[in-house]
Design a protein around this motif. Structure first.
Motif, mmCIF file in Angstrom:
data_model
loop_
_atom_site.group_PDB
_atom_site.id
_atom_site.type_symbol
_atom_site.label_atom_id
_atom_site.label_comp_id
_atom_site.label_asym_id
_atom_site.label_seq_id
_atom_site.Cartn_x
_atom_site.Cartn_y
_atom_site.Cartn_z
ATOM 1 N N ARG A 49 -75.610 -35.613 22.703
ATOM 2 C CA ARG A 49 -75.584 -35.174 24.084
ATOM 3 C C ARG A 49 -74.245 -35.474 24.731
ATOM 4 N NH1 ARG A 49 -81.161 -37.385 26.463
ATOM 5 N NH2 ARG A 49 -82.462 -35.933 25.373
ATOM 6 N N VAL A 50 -73.818 -34.591 25.601
ATOM 7 C CA VAL A 50 -72.601 -34.803 26.367
ATOM 8 C C VAL A 50 -72.903 -35.703 27.555
ATOM 9 C CG1 VAL A 50 -70.829 -33.661 27.720
ATOM 10 C CG2 VAL A 50 -71.733 -32.563 25.694
ATOM 11 N N SER A 51 -73.971 -35.437 28.232
ATOM 12 C CA SER A 51 -74.420 -36.245 29.364
ATOM 13 C C SER A 51 -75.859 -35.865 29.641
ATOM 14 C CB SER A 51 -73.550 -35.997 30.591
ATOM 15 O OG SER A 51 -73.932 -34.799 31.204
ATOM 16 N N ALA A 52 -76.385 -36.305 30.736
ATOM 17 C CA ALA A 52 -77.784 -36.054 31.055
ATOM 18 C C ALA A 52 -77.963 -34.762 31.843
ATOM 19 C CB ALA A 52 -78.356 -37.238 31.806
ATOM 20 N N VAL A 53 -77.426 -33.648 31.358
ATOM 21 C CA VAL A 53 -77.661 -32.367 32.012
ATOM 22 C C VAL A 53 -78.886 -31.754 31.343
ATOM 23 C CG1 VAL A 53 -76.709 -30.130 32.644
ATOM 24 C CG2 VAL A 53 -75.205 -32.095 32.487
ATOM 25 N N ALA A 80 -73.976 -27.495 34.516
ATOM 26 C CA ALA A 80 -73.348 -27.637 33.205
ATOM 27 C C ALA A 80 -71.890 -27.181 33.233
ATOM 28 C CB ALA A 80 -74.128 -26.832 32.163
ATOM 29 N N ALA A 81 -71.602 -26.083 33.941
ATOM 30 C CA ALA A 81 -70.236 -25.565 34.018
ATOM 31 C C ALA A 81 -69.312 -26.511 34.784
ATOM 32 C CB ALA A 81 -70.237 -24.184 34.667
ATOM 33 N N ARG A 82 -69.862 -27.261 35.740
ATOM 34 C CA ARG A 82 -69.043 -28.260 36.450
ATOM 35 C C ARG A 82 -68.621 -29.380 35.512
ATOM 36 N NH1 ARG A 82 -73.034 -28.534 41.301
ATOM 37 N NH2 ARG A 82 -72.463 -26.613 42.372
ATOM 38 N N LEU A 83 -69.499 -29.719 34.590
ATOM 39 C CA LEU A 83 -69.196 -30.767 33.617
ATOM 40 C C LEU A 83 -68.230 -30.244 32.559
ATOM 41 C CD1 LEU A 83 -69.800 -33.634 32.613
ATOM 42 C CD2 LEU A 83 -71.624 -32.633 31.252
ATOM 43 N N ARG A 84 -68.511 -29.054 32.053
ATOM 44 C CA ARG A 84 -67.672 -28.459 31.020
ATOM 45 C C ARG A 84 -67.850 -26.950 31.048
ATOM 46 N NH1 ARG A 84 -70.020 -30.366 26.906
ATOM 47 N NH2 ARG A 84 -71.103 -28.497 26.294
ATOM 48 N N LEU A 120 -77.961 -29.510 27.841
ATOM 49 C CA LEU A 120 -76.580 -29.296 27.440
ATOM 50 C C LEU A 120 -76.230 -30.283 26.338
ATOM 51 C CD1 LEU A 120 -73.828 -27.903 27.952
ATOM 52 C CD2 LEU A 120 -73.344 -29.733 29.590
ATOM 53 N N LEU A 121 -75.777 -29.765 25.197
ATOM 54 C CA LEU A 121 -75.326 -30.580 24.071
ATOM 55 C C LEU A 121 -73.805 -30.459 23.974
ATOM 56 C CD1 LEU A 121 -78.121 -29.457 21.598
ATOM 57 C CD2 LEU A 121 -78.048 -31.576 22.933
ATOM 58 N N ASP A 122 -73.203 -31.026 22.945
ATOM 59 C CA ASP A 122 -71.743 -31.003 22.815
ATOM 60 C C ASP A 122 -71.141 -29.603 22.903
ATOM 61 O OD1 ASP A 122 -71.271 -33.693 22.665
ATOM 62 O OD2 ASP A 122 -71.353 -33.763 20.483
ATOM 63 N N HIS A 123 -71.652 -28.697 22.088
ATOM 64 C CA HIS A 123 -71.065 -27.356 22.014
ATOM 65 C C HIS A 123 -72.089 -26.259 22.225
ATOM 66 C CE1 HIS A 123 -67.450 -29.252 20.586
ATOM 67 N NE2 HIS A 123 -68.167 -29.900 19.687
ATOM 68 N N SER A 124 -73.227 -26.626 22.778
ATOM 69 C CA SER A 124 -74.297 -25.640 22.907
ATOM 70 C C SER A 124 -75.279 -26.028 24.001
ATOM 71 C CB SER A 124 -75.039 -25.510 21.568
ATOM 72 O OG SER A 124 -75.634 -26.739 21.221
ATOM 73 N N VAL A 125 -76.192 -25.103 24.262
ATOM 74 C CA VAL A 125 -77.298 -25.330 25.192
ATOM 75 C C VAL A 125 -78.591 -25.052 24.440
ATOM 76 C CG1 VAL A 125 -78.449 -24.502 27.291
ATOM 77 C CG2 VAL A 125 -75.953 -24.704 27.238
ATOM 78 N N ASP A 126 -79.536 -25.972 24.552
ATOM 79 C CA ASP A 126 -80.880 -25.771 24.014
ATOM 80 C C ASP A 126 -81.722 -25.111 25.092
ATOM 81 O OD1 ASP A 126 -81.046 -26.622 21.418
ATOM 82 O OD2 ASP A 126 -81.924 -28.572 21.883
ATOM 83 N N VAL A 127 -82.375 -24.019 24.753
ATOM 84 C CA VAL A 127 -83.330 -23.358 25.645
ATOM 85 C C VAL A 127 -84.681 -23.441 24.936
ATOM 86 C CG1 VAL A 127 -84.001 -21.193 26.754
ATOM 87 C CG2 VAL A 127 -81.569 -21.763 26.491
ATOM 88 N N ALA A 176 -84.273 -22.243 21.272
ATOM 89 C CA ALA A 176 -83.124 -21.428 20.847
ATOM 90 C C ALA A 176 -81.875 -22.188 21.234
ATOM 91 C CB ALA A 176 -83.166 -20.073 21.558
ATOM 92 N N ASN A 177 -80.933 -22.268 20.325
ATOM 93 C CA ASN A 177 -79.678 -22.961 20.558
ATOM 94 C C ASN A 177 -78.600 -21.899 20.725
ATOM 95 O OD1 ASN A 177 -77.084 -24.322 19.091
ATOM 96 N ND2 ASN A 177 -78.278 -25.816 20.245
ATOM 97 N N LEU A 178 -77.870 -21.975 21.856
ATOM 98 C CA LEU A 178 -76.830 -20.986 22.140
ATOM 99 C C LEU A 178 -75.484 -21.668 22.351
ATOM 100 C CD1 LEU A 178 -79.628 -19.923 23.672
ATOM 101 C CD2 LEU A 178 -78.121 -18.005 24.076
ATOM 102 N N PRO A 179 -74.398 -21.031 21.971
ATOM 103 C CA PRO A 179 -73.065 -21.616 22.153
ATOM 104 C C PRO A 179 -72.769 -21.834 23.635
ATOM 105 C CG PRO A 179 -72.935 -19.585 20.864
ATOM 106 C CD PRO A 179 -74.345 -19.711 21.354
ATOM 107 N N TRP A 180 -72.031 -22.918 23.919
ATOM 108 C CA TRP A 180 -71.592 -23.188 25.302
ATOM 109 C C TRP A 180 -70.161 -23.632 25.274
ATOM 110 C CZ3 TRP A 180 -73.094 -21.851 29.934
ATOM 111 C CH2 TRP A 180 -72.535 -22.496 31.037
#
Length: 180
Positions: A49-53, A80-84, A120-127, A176-180
Motif C-alpha cells: 500500500r502507498v497509504s490509507a486511501v 488518490a490523484a492528490r496523493l499521486r 490505492l496500491l503502489d501502481h494500481s487501484v483495486d476495485v 479488478a486491478n487497474l493501472p494507476w
C-alpha cells in the motif's frame, strides 16, 4: 464492512496471491461454469500500500446503487490523484467504468445489497464489489443489438488482473486491478 473482504487480507496487509473462485454447485450447464473459470483465471501480484486511501461503501438496492458507486469512486479517485497522479492517461475513466460495471452486474444478476471497496496500491487501484451470490460471472458474447454482454468484456479488457473470492457470508467478491 471489513468482514466482506476478510478473505483478501487483513486490514493492515495487501491482498495475497489468490486463485479465481469457482462455485462448486449443480448447474444446468456445468461446462459453461468451468469454462468461465478457466477463461478468467489470473495471477495476482502482491503490492504494498502507498497509504490509507481506501473506500468501503455499502450500496443498498433501493438508492440508485450505480450512481452512488460512481460518485463515491469519483471522490476516491480525486483523493488518490492528490496523493499521486495516475501514470496513464485515461486511468480515472477506466476505474470509474469498471466500478460502475461491477456494481451494475451485482445489482442486475444478484439479490440483496452489494458493497464497493476501492484501494490505492503502489501502481494500481483495486476495485472490488461483493454481493450475496456465490455464482461466478457468466461471460456472454457482446451483442450489437443493445441487449448487453459488454460489461464483463470491458472489465476484462481494462483490468490488469481479476480475481473472484468467496465471502464468509456465502457470496463472492470480484476484484479488478487497474493501472494507476
Amino acid at each position: 464492512m471489513r468482514g466482506v473482504f476478510a478473505l483478501q487480507g487483513a486490514a493492515d496487509k495487501p491482498p495475497r496471491l489468490t486463485d479465481i473462485y469457482c462455485a462448486r454447485q449443480a448447474t444446468p450447464d456445468s461446462r459453461a461454469l468451468s469454462g468461465a473459470c478457466k477463461t478468467y483465471k489470473a495471477v495476482w501480484r502482491k503490492e504494498e500500500r502507498v497509504s490509507a486511501v481506501i473506500l468501503d461503501q455499502t450500496l443498498p438496492r433501493t438508492a440508485e446503487p450505480v450512481a452512488t458507486a460512481r460518485n463515491a469512486t469519483r471522490a476516491f479517485l480525486t483523493r488518490a490523484a492528490r496523493l499521486r497522479a495516475p501514470a496513464e492517461r485515461g486511468s480515472t475513466d477506466a476505474v470509474l467504468l469498471v466500478a460502475a460495471e461491477l456494481v451494475a452486474n451485482a445489482v442486475r444478476h444478484t439479490v440483496g445489497p452489494c458493497a464497493l471497496h476501492l484501494e490505492l496500491l503502489d501502481h494500481s487501484v483495486d476495485v472490488c464489489v461483493a454481493d450475496r451470490s456465490s455464482r461466478p460471472p457468466q461471460p456472454r458474447t457482446p451483442s450489437m443489438d443493445g441487449t448487453g454482454g459488454w460489461g464483463w468484456f470491458l472489465v476484462d479488457r481494462l483490468s490488469t488482473h481479476i480475481r473472484i473470492s468467496p465471502t464468509p457470508e456465502g457470496g463472492k467478491t470480484i476484484c479488478a486491478n487497474l493501472p494507476w
